[in-house]
Design an enzyme around this catalytic site. Sequence first.
Site, short mmCIF file in Angstrom:
data_model
loop_
_atom_site.label_atom_id
_atom_site.label_comp_id
_atom_site.label_asym_id
_atom_site.label_seq_id
_atom_site.Cartn_x
_atom_site.Cartn_y
_atom_site.Cartn_z
N LYS A 1 5.63 -24.18 48.95
CA LYS A 1 5.54 -24.48 50.39
C LYS A 1 4.15 -24.03 50.89
O LYS A 1 3.18 -24.14 50.13
CB LYS A 1 6.71 -23.83 51.14
N ASN B 1 8.41 -24.67 44.23
CA ASN B 1 7.83 -25.23 45.45
C ASN B 1 7.30 -24.08 46.30
O ASN B 1 8.07 -23.37 46.94
CB ASN B 1 8.92 -26.01 46.21
N GLY C 1 16.68 -21.67 51.78
CA GLY C 1 16.10 -20.47 52.37
C GLY C 1 17.11 -19.64 53.14
O GLY C 1 16.74 -18.70 53.85
N HIS D 1 11.10 -33.84 50.94
CA HIS D 1 11.69 -32.49 51.07
C HIS D 1 12.28 -32.35 52.47
O HIS D 1 11.74 -32.90 53.44
CB HIS D 1 10.62 -31.43 50.83
N GLU E 1 19.13 -31.01 47.37
CA GLU E 1 18.94 -29.77 48.11
C GLU E 1 19.74 -29.80 49.39
O GLU E 1 19.29 -30.36 50.40
CB GLU E 1 17.45 -29.60 48.46
N GLU F 1 12.12 -30.18 54.65
CA GLU F 1 11.19 -29.72 55.69
C GLU F 1 10.29 -30.85 56.18
O GLU F 1 9.90 -30.89 57.35
CB GLU F 1 10.37 -28.53 55.17
N SER G 1 18.14 -21.78 47.58
CA SER G 1 18.43 -20.37 47.28
C SER G 1 18.74 -20.10 45.80
O SER G 1 19.62 -19.30 45.48
CB SER G 1 19.56 -19.86 48.19
C1 G2H Z 1 14.56 -25.64 49.18
C2 G2H Z 1 14.12 -24.63 48.20
C3 G2H Z 1 12.90 -25.15 47.46
P1 G2H Z 1 14.63 -22.06 48.68
O1 G2H Z 1 13.55 -25.86 50.16
O2 G2H Z 1 12.54 -26.48 47.67
O3 G2H Z 1 13.79 -23.44 48.87
O4 G2H Z 1 14.74 -21.84 47.19
O5 G2H Z 1 13.79 -21.00 49.34
O6 G2H Z 1 15.97 -22.24 49.30
#
Ligand code: G2H
Length: 256
Positions: free
Chosen positions: A12, A10, A178, A102, A172, A104, A218
């Site tokens: 983003k 993703n 993040g 998601h 998630e 966000e 993460s």
């Molecule tokens: C969660 C994830 C990917 P990250 O948003 O969708 O982001 O891997 O940066 O935590």
Amino acid sequence: TQRTPLIAGNWKMNLDHLQAIAFVQKLAWNLKDAKHDFAAVEVAVFPPFTDLRSVQTLVSADKLPVVFGAQDVSAHDSGAFTGEISGAFLAQLECTYVLIGHSERRTLHGENDEEVAAKVTAAVKHGLVPIICVGETAADLELHGPSAVPVAQLRTALSGIDSAADIVVAYEPVWAIGSGQAATPEQAEQVAAQLRLVLSETLGQDVADKTRILYGGSVKGVNIAGYMREPNVDGALVGGASLDIDEFSSIVRFQK
Ligand code: G2H
């Protein structure tokens, strides 16, 4: 049932269309050099809308073994919805998947469970595979325990589709996104098992058996193998680490 693992990147709001072309090409070379077996692990990228046409052209011209999707979709087919993107348009661009709900989108854009459900229904209608994102905040975790919120989110998200729909679920935990503070493989497995139960209760055992449940939050090259060892975790939704080709390639090439 054998579920083919899915590693989904993703992006983003990162990488413009020129960077996207360079990235996807290099990723495909990297994985080819490493003799990656694409039949064994499916690789998908989720660029911004404005990159999708470029990625589509590259993937189809060079027959790259990478699939792609969008980060959001409208619940509507067409009409006076300024700024929205229809699932019909995404299907024309040969998107396989679309991320829906998601965290966000939920926190920054106020998307609620009903809107997520409407988008899931729209995606399925247009032949896209929704990747339904669910997860609890740190406050939810403290108040309700680990799986109550994601379970409720998934139940509503599935309310407008039937067992014929092809879907993916991504767990998630918002506190792990993040933040560098990933959930442990055991925590991911515990919730994934509950989500699979929801699939079985709402859409039947066959759907529960074949649907992939991803962990996101993460994920990196150093922690992917732990998640993939868990019986109910079938891949990862990767944010930050999906923007670094070598890191993302190492996630794709995880060793069980
Ligand atoms: C969660 C994830 C990917 P990250 O948003 O969708 O982001 O891997 O940066 O935590």
